[in-house]
Write an enzyme that holds these catalytic residues in place. Structure first.
Site, PDB file in Angstrom:
ATOM      1  N   HIS A 155     -11.063   7.280   3.305  1.00 37.05           N
ATOM      2  CA  HIS A 155     -11.159   5.803   2.854  1.00 37.05           C
ATOM      3  C   HIS A 155      -9.206   5.065   3.650  1.00 37.05           C
ATOM      4  O   HIS A 155      -9.874   4.090   4.622  1.00 37.05           O
ATOM      5  CB  HIS A 155     -10.542   4.526   2.049  1.00 37.05           C
ATOM      6  CG  HIS A 155     -11.789   4.655   1.048  1.00 37.05           C
ATOM      7  ND1 HIS A 155     -12.599   3.748   1.096  1.00 37.05           N
ATOM      8  CD2 HIS A 155     -12.057   5.726   0.014  1.00 37.05           C
ATOM      9  CE1 HIS A 155     -13.460   4.051   0.124  1.00 37.05           C
ATOM     10  NE2 HIS A 155     -13.403   5.141  -0.395  1.00 37.05           N
ATOM     11  N   ASP A 363      -3.618   2.745   9.643  1.00 36.10           N
ATOM     12  CA  ASP A 363      -4.273   2.121   8.589  1.00 36.10           C
ATOM     13  C   ASP A 363      -6.025   2.811   8.620  1.00 36.10           C
ATOM     14  O   ASP A 363      -5.883   2.826   9.745  1.00 36.10           O
ATOM     15  CB  ASP A 363      -4.504   0.370   8.233  1.00 36.10           C
ATOM     16  CG  ASP A 363      -4.840   0.042   7.336  1.00 36.10           C
ATOM     17  OD1 ASP A 363      -4.352   0.913   6.444  1.00 36.10           O
ATOM     18  OD2 ASP A 363      -3.818  -1.025   6.961  1.00 36.10           O
TER      19      ASP A 363
END
Length: 460
Positions: A155, A363
C-alpha cells in the site's frame, strides 16, 4: 469454492469499524464477503505471543487474531517496520534506523504469522497478504509447504534499487516478496522500481508482461490503485452538511473560505512544509488575510516512537508562530487539532472547503485526495492542491499539482485555487470525479483478485 484469506498486520474487527473506518477496512469492504477469513495481529500486547489464533465469527466472516509479546511488538513493529522500512520506502533514508535485533524480530514475527495461519488454511484458499509489515510472510508460508495462490499488495511506495540497498539485507526482502504469485502496487512507478530491484537483487529480468522467474517460480506484478466508494462518500458528505458539527464549523467561519488538510500525524505527510506554505500564502498574498481559515486535522499515531513526538512539538511551534504573526482579535488563521474526527464528520467538512490541501512528501496513494473530490458540490466545487509525490497524482492530473518542498509554489497554488473561476473549478472537478469513480475500492479488490485467480486457473 475457494475462500479469500486476507492477512494484514492489524485486523479490523467488526466491533471497531465505527472508530477505525478508513484505510484497509474501507479498501477491502467489498472483498470480505461471507466465507472470507481475516488473519493478523489483534492489536494487543501480552506477556507472551499467542500459540494459536483466536477465532471470532461475525456475519459469515471469520476473524482470526493473535496477540504479540512486548518484545515481538517492539522489534517487529516499532523497530523494523516503522524504524527501518517505513522511512526507507518513503525515500527518507536519513531517518532510517537499522538494528540487527529488530530485523531478526521482524523475520521472526512473519514466521509466527505463517505458523499460526498455516493450520487454518484449506487447499483451495486464496491468500492475500497486505503491506510492508509482512514482506517475508509469503516465503515463510512456502517454507511450511503452503502451495496456495498467494498475493501480496504493497500500500505504500516502493523505491528504486539505489535507495533500497541502503537497507542491509534488502535482497532478502525482495526474494521473500517474490515467493508470492502476484505482487501488487499503487502506481506504475512503484512496480517498475520493484522489477528493477528484483533484477538487481536476484538477476531476475522482467519479461514483456512485467513478471519474472526466479528459481523456477514465476512472480507476476500488477498495478491496482486503491480507491474509494466515490458515490457513497458523496452521499455521506451531503448528509453530513446538515450535521451539528458542520453547522458549528460554518458558524465559526463567519463567511470566510475554508482550506482543509486531513492526515495522520506522520513525517511523510509534509505537515511542517504545509504550515510553512500557508504562512507564505498570508505573506505573499495579503488580500487573503481575514478571508480564509485553514483547518488541519492530524490524528495522533505511533505515539511510542520518538520521531512522532518530535514532529508534534514542531507543528505546535509552527502553528503558534503563524497564528501569533497573523491572528486578529476575531480571526485565527490556522486551526490545528490532533484528535481523531469521525469520517462522516470529515466528509461534511470537505464539502465546505474551497481548498483541499494534500501535500505529502511521499505517499503510496492518499485516499484523502479522492475523498475531498467526492465530497464536493459539483455545481460549486472546491479545488484540490495535490503533491506530485502522492500516488494519486499519477492519475489525478486535473488537480493543482505541486512540489511540497517548495513553500512558495504551494502558496501560489492555494492562491490560484482561491481566485479560480467557477467554470474552471467545475471542469477540473468533473474530470477528477470521473477518474475516482473508475478506480474504486471495489475495482481494486476485483482487479487484484481476478488476476490472482487467473494465475490459479493457469498453473494450479
Amino acid at each position: 469454492m475457494s475462500r479469500l484469506v486476507v492477512v494484514s498486520n492489524r485486523v479490523s474487527m467488526p466491533t471497531e469499524r465505527g472508530a477505525r473506518a478508513g484505510g484497509l477496512a474501507v479498501a477491502l469492504a467489498d472483498a470480505m464477503t461471507p466465507g472470507s477469513v481475516w488473519f493478523g495481529w489483534s492489536g494487543k500486547r501480552m506477556p507472551a505471543t499467542s500459540n494459536a489464533a483466536t477465532i471470532v465469527e461475525n456475519k459469515g466472516v471469520t476473524y482470526a487474531t493473535i496477540d504479540l509479546s512486548e518484545s515481538d511488538y517492539h522489534r517487529y513493529y516499532v523497530g523494523f517496520s516503522n524504524g527501518s522500512l517505513w522511512p526507507l520506502l518513503h525515500y527518507r533514508t536519513g531517518l532510517l534506523e537499522f538494528r540487527r535485533d529488530d530485523y531478526e524480530g521482524y523475520l521472526a514475527v512473519n514466521e509466527i504469522f505463517a505458523d499460526r495461519l498455516t493450520p487454518l488454511l484449506k487447499p483451495d484458499d486464496i491468500v492475500w497478504i497486505h503491506d510492508y509489515q509482512l514482506l517475508t510472510m509469503a516465503e515463510a508460508l512456502r517454507q511450511r509447504g503452503v502451495r496456495n495462490r498467494i498475493g501480496l499488495f504493497l500500500h505504500i511506495p516502493f523505491v528504486p534499487p539505489a535507495v533500497l540497498h541502503v537497507l542491509p539485507s534488502a535482497s532478502v526482502l525482495v526474494r521473500a516478496m517474490a515467493a508470492a504469485d502476484l505482487v501488487g502496487f499503487q502506481t506504475h512507478g512503484d512496480r517498475m522500481n520493484f522489477l528493477e530491484s528484483a533484477a538487481s537483487c536476484m538477476g531476475a529480468a522482467p519479461d514483456a508482461t512485467n513478471g519474472f522467474i526466479h528459481q523456477g517460480h514465476r512472480t507476476e506484478t500488477i498495478v491496482a490503485p486503491v480507491g474509494i466508494d466515490a458515490d457513497g462518500f458523496a452521499q455521506a458528505a451531503k448528509r453530513a452538511a446538515n450535521m451539528a458539527e458542520t453547522k458549528r464549523l460554518i458558524e465559526s467561519l463567519v463567511g470566510r473560505d475554508l482550506a482543509i488538510g486531513v492526515d495522520r500525524l506522520d513525517y511523510t505527510k509534509g505537515l511542517p512544509q504545509r504550515f510553512d506554505a500557508f504562512g507564505q500564502l498570508l505573506h505573499r498574498h495579503p488580500e487573503h488575510l481575514r478571508r480564509i481559515s485553514f483547518l488541519q486535522i492530524a490524528a495522533r499515531s505511533r505515539e511510542d516512537v520518538d520521531r512522532y513526538q518530535s514532529l508534534r512539538r514542531e507543528l505546535d511551534r509552527k502553528a503558534g508562530d503563524i497564528n501569533g504573526a497573523y491572528s486578529d482579535f476575531d480571526w485565527t488563521p490556522l486551526r490545528y487539532m490532533t484528535r481523531a474526527v469521525n469520517r462522516n464528520t470529515i466528509a461534511g467538512f470537505y464539502r465546505l472547503a474551497r481548498i483541499g490541501v494534500v501535500t505529502p512528501l511521499r505517499d503510496g496513494m492518499n485516499l484523502v485526495a479522492k475523498e475531498f473530490v467526492a465530497a464536493q458540490d459539483s455545481a460549486d466545487p472546491g479545488v484540490l492542491v495535490l503533491s506530485r509525490f502522492a500516488g494519486a497524482a499519477e492519475d489525478m492530473t486535473e488537480a493543482l499539482i505541486v512540489n511540497p518542498y517548495d513553500a512558495d509554489a504551494v502558496a501560489d497554488a492555494m492562491h490560484a485555487a482561491l481566485i479560480m473561476e467557477k467554470d474552471e473549478r467545475i471542469t477540473r472537478h468533473a474530470a477528477l470525479l470521473a477518474k475516482i469513480r473508475k478506480h474504486t475500492a471495489a475495482s481494486f479488490c476485483r482487479d487484484f483478485l481476478r488476476r490472482l485467480k487467473f494465475i490459479e486457473r493457469a498453473t494450479g
